[in-house]
Design a protein around this motif. Structure first.
Motif: not given
Length: 395
Positions: A264-272
């Protein structure tokens, strides 16, 4: 020889069938816009066939070699367009250039035969062999395409009319060589003896158009299925589709002991990225992540956009070490591939949680553990992967 009235009526019927089918394909091309480029080729197929059959009728009352030659070539060209339409419909490699060269060579050879003194048998054999080649190729391509999207039985049924037509022309070529001249009336388009063959042509014109129409619908169904199972932005599987495949892998693990892993992968600081550079930049980041994932796994590994900036990887039939190695590889590859956006370089990174599936746990439990590991990676400073702890107690 005086043309048989019944034979002429059947030829007129084939002509009308081709006209009606051509109108139907014209409607598919526009305004319905169902596979318009392929449908356009099927329209041309029936148009050429109709004109060729009309010239066949004309040749029975005005016995001039140019009419017969034009009829033969137009009918062969219609078979070629049929094959090209199938190739275009299913996005197959085009054989337009090769087929065009073969048709040109066949036309030159037929012309030379028409100008010679003894032409009937040789011309008939050449026409039948060329027709069987074009229809055989079309049948083969259709079988391959339908089998990829459905199954071998459906593919065989859809390709059968084209194959039977090709075999009919092969049989006719053999009969022209083997049968004595006095018994070749059965192969004629104008004699009473040739009525069974004309009826066969009627059935095959109907069957070929019906199955080609079925092929167009099959392509449409496959496209709808693809859209229903894939994320429109990245082209990866969507959440619903990957969960279905994940449950299949879990069934294989529990019933056949075929292991698999999850990442399971989540892109870091995507909201920024979205807030600072806009949603187009966020979409570009997701696309780049999807490309990196494709380059980092095996062809049979299952990739999905699980939601928002989250991606789920299902790695079937693999060792535990492979799951950890892919997680490290993906994490490193994303971190080493900054996004070039409007003359700026945006650094990307991802946090990953990975787990080797345990048959004693449910799919939901495995996903929860992978999710917890992913958030541990975020808590550890992001841009890293963490193996899930599998001693979690569930209430």
């Amino acid at each position: 020889m005086t043309p048989n009235p019944q034979a002429q009526l059947l030829i007129w019927f084939i002509f009308l069938l081709a006209i009606v089918a051509g109108v139907a394909w014209a409607l598919m091309t526009s305004p319905l816009r169902v596979a318009p480029k392929a449908s356009g080729r099927f329209f041309i197929t029936n148009l050429l066939l109709a004109v060729g059959v009309f010239l066949l009728l004309l040749g029975q009352t005005h016995s001039y070699w140019a009419i017969w030659l034009a009829s033969d070539l137009l009918i062969l060209a219609s078979f070629a367009f049929l094959g090209w339409g199938i190739q275009h419909l299913f996005k197959q490699e085009s054989t337009t250039r090769l087929d065009s060269l073969l048709l040109a060579g066949c036309a030159a050879l037929m012309l030379s035969m028409y100008l010679s003194t003894s032409i009937n048998t040789e011309l008939g054999v050449l026409f039948c062999l060329m027709a069987s080649y074009l229809l055989g190729q079309a049948s083969r391509n259709k079988f391959i395409a339908i089998r990829q999207n459905f199954n071998s039985l459906a593919a065989s049924l859809m390709a059968l009319p084209l194959l039977l037509t090709a075999l009919l022309f092969v049989a006719r070529a053999i009969a022209l060589v083997v049968l004595p001249a006095e018994h070749q009336g059965v192969l004629s388009h104008s004699s009473e003896q040739g009525l069974p063959m004309l009826w066969t042509y009627v059935v095959l014109v109907l069957a070929v158009n019906a199955t080609v129409f079925g092929g167009a619908l099959a392509r449409l169904v496959a496209k709808i299925r693809l859209m229903a199972e894939h994320d429109q932005l990245t082209g990866l599987y969507n959440r619903r589709a990957v969960l279905k495949k994940l449950h299949q892998c879990h069934d294989d693990l529990q019933k056949q002991q075929i292991p698999y892993g999850l990442i399971l992968l989540d892109l870091d600081h995507f909201k920024q990225i979205n807030d600072s550079y806009g949603h187009d930049a966020g979409d570009a980041a997701l696309l780049q992540c999807a490309r990196t994932l494709r380059q980092s796994v095996r062809p049979n590994d299952i990739l999905s956009r699980y939601g928002g900036e989250e991606f789920l990887l299902v790695l079937p039939d693999c060792a535990e070490a492979y799951v950890a190695a892919v997680a490290e590889r993906v994490c490193l590859a994303i971190g080493q591939s900054p996004l070039q956006w409007q003359q700026q370089e945006l650094q990307l990174s991802a946090s990953l949680g990975h787990i080797w599936a345990d048959p004693d746990l449910s799919v939901d439990q495995l996903l929860t553990l992978a999710d917890q590991a992913m958030y541990q990676a975020k808590g550890a400073g992001r841009n890293t992967s963490v193996k899930a702890a599998q001693h979690h107690t569930y209430g």
